[in-house]
Enzyme design. Sequence first.
Site, short mmCIF file in Angstrom:
data_model
loop_
_atom_site.label_atom_id
_atom_site.label_comp_id
_atom_site.label_asym_id
_atom_site.label_seq_id
_atom_site.Cartn_x
_atom_site.Cartn_y
_atom_site.Cartn_z
N THR A 189 0.41 -1.10 0.09
CA THR A 189 0.25 -0.08 0.11
C THR A 189 0.66 0.78 -0.42
O THR A 189 2.26 0.97 0.82
CB THR A 189 -0.62 0.43 1.27
OG1 THR A 189 -1.74 1.73 0.96
CG2 THR A 189 -0.22 -0.15 2.49
N GLU A 336 -5.24 -1.97 5.27
CA GLU A 336 -4.31 -3.13 6.58
C GLU A 336 -5.33 -3.69 7.07
O GLU A 336 -5.66 -4.37 8.03
CB GLU A 336 -3.57 -1.84 7.27
CG GLU A 336 -2.28 -1.37 6.77
CD GLU A 336 -2.86 0.15 6.08
OE1 GLU A 336 -1.56 0.60 5.91
OE2 GLU A 336 -3.97 0.16 5.33
N LYS A 446 -7.49 23.38 7.54
CA LYS A 446 -7.38 24.16 8.96
C LYS A 446 -7.68 25.69 8.55
O LYS A 446 -6.03 26.15 8.15
CB LYS A 446 -6.15 24.59 10.28
CG LYS A 446 -6.10 24.34 11.64
CD LYS A 446 -5.26 24.46 12.32
CE LYS A 446 -5.91 24.85 13.73
NZ LYS A 446 -4.36 24.60 14.64
N TRP A 451 -11.77 23.70 11.38
CA TRP A 451 -11.01 22.50 10.84
C TRP A 451 -12.50 22.36 10.12
O TRP A 451 -13.17 22.89 9.91
CB TRP A 451 -11.27 21.44 11.74
CG TRP A 451 -9.87 20.91 12.60
CD1 TRP A 451 -9.81 22.13 14.07
CD2 TRP A 451 -8.18 20.71 12.63
NE1 TRP A 451 -9.07 21.72 14.75
CE2 TRP A 451 -7.49 21.25 13.15
CE3 TRP A 451 -8.20 20.63 10.95
CZ2 TRP A 451 -6.27 20.77 13.65
CZ3 TRP A 451 -6.21 20.03 10.68
CH2 TRP A 451 -5.42 20.49 12.02
#
Length: 560
Positions: A189, A336, A446, A451
């Site tokens: 990956t 994963e 940001k 955010w």
Amino acid sequence: MLKTRLLPAAGNAYQYPLLIKSLLLSGARYERSREIVYRDLVRYDYATFNERVARLANVLSEAGVKAGDTVAVMDWDSHRYLECMFAIPMIGAVLHTINIRLSPDQILYTMNHAEDRFVLVNAEFVPLYQGIASQLTTVQKTLLLTDGADKSSPLPDCVGEYEALLAAASPRYAFPDFDENSVATTFYTTGTTGNPKGVYFTHRQLVLHTLAMASTIGSLDSIRLMGNADVYMPITPMFHVHAWGVPYVATMLGVKQVYPGRYEPDMLCRLIREEQVTFSHCVPTILQMMLNAPSAKGHDFGGLKVIIGGSALNRALYEAAKTRGVQLTAAYGMSETCPLISCAYLNDELMAGSEDERTTYRIKAGVPVPMVDAAIMDEHGELKPHDGETQGELVLRAPWLTQGYFNEPEKSEELWAGGWMHTGDVATLDGMGYIDIRDRIKDVIKTGGEWLSSLELEDLISRHAAVREVAVVGVPDPQWGERPFALLVLVDGQQLDAKGLKEHLKPFVEQGHINKWAIPSQIAVVTEVPKTSVGKLDKKRIRVDIARWQESGSEFLSTV
């Protein structure tokens, strides 16, 4: 340690190992005459498939492949790949699914790092393989895969051509029992920096993942995506997390399977139509590519169910697919995680709600599937409440999560810090268990101390009738730290500038969905948004491209 009651087993009791070979035996048991189809070139039944898996096992064994060896495959999605997904791990070897869309240097790195001993190479990739062959450090032999009549190729250290070798091999093989914790598969990956990382999965993990996926997509009434009367075709590469593990489910259930080879939109549409495909899965960009293909114009996809993963499913794509007869269902996972973690599910309360509310939950990451534990963790390692509002990193536990990165102990420890697998995704969990992915940690914007979610902005922008595709990233800003920048692909014949986008987003500000400073003040209209090797938005490359355009004063940038 908790003291529990253990009872002795009979001396002759068989200790059943969870091995991939058990998945293979079921399909032919249920539906021996169901077909495995490869493009318009090959079709055979499950009984033949099982024989071919045994023949391949004999070919590999006679070529010197031993238990523990890593056997790599370089091929498009095919019946051969499906045979390799079983035969290679069933003889105790490790299947390395090579991402053929990586650069030659990255492919070389992954093959040397995985310590590949034997490589099956599609004739189309022989030039690529020749270019790196002299630098491979562990490969001993190769095997040629072909579709056409020409079975000869200058492939180094080649033991022969796939079909010719299978035809001469025995259709019987006594697949042995061994430890279910033996590694069965590995692949690599890519991240934003450094070399690709190798993840790996054991027989036990893959069997448990297969059983959990089968129960999720076949038993939950509000999902019910694939039973064994469906026709399955992957549109997620088999080199990418085993095509999300669905081929193992389909084979276990005896489902008719269709493999499209290279992803060509017209071929995909043709196979869906002619083979009557009812279930698939892909990333959003691949679905958009297919729906926009010339051969898809005027075609009713009614009855086709598709899981969307890899990237967020936005409402505009959901609605566009629905008008074409395609039922989309969002799911969440990563390389994963093998990959299935959650799938959109509508409980009785939501099913009784409005169509708009049902859509909202169908495009969320969904509810964790059986045997998955999910939590929200802050930067200090503290678990946060599941209130649907508190954001943090999504962390996971499940029996099929990779236990680390191959030969990278430091990165493995980071992945499993605190005994939870860290996803790198910002999310919330609510009281009903629904995961809502807000952004990748590295992609959160940001601005002015606040955010912003790039995924939320992409969803809202995608609802503009002129927008075919959108990517939002944060770019440096001397006053605000960062500002959102939107990269747009427009519908043919449509126009949109930064001022028009601002007008489109104003109602969402007034309704409280976003703050006014979330509106991008600068956009670029392009013909294509950069993608990664598995079809996701390549935001690393997008940021580099934007910086270059801004430095050059590019004329196609639009500013409010």
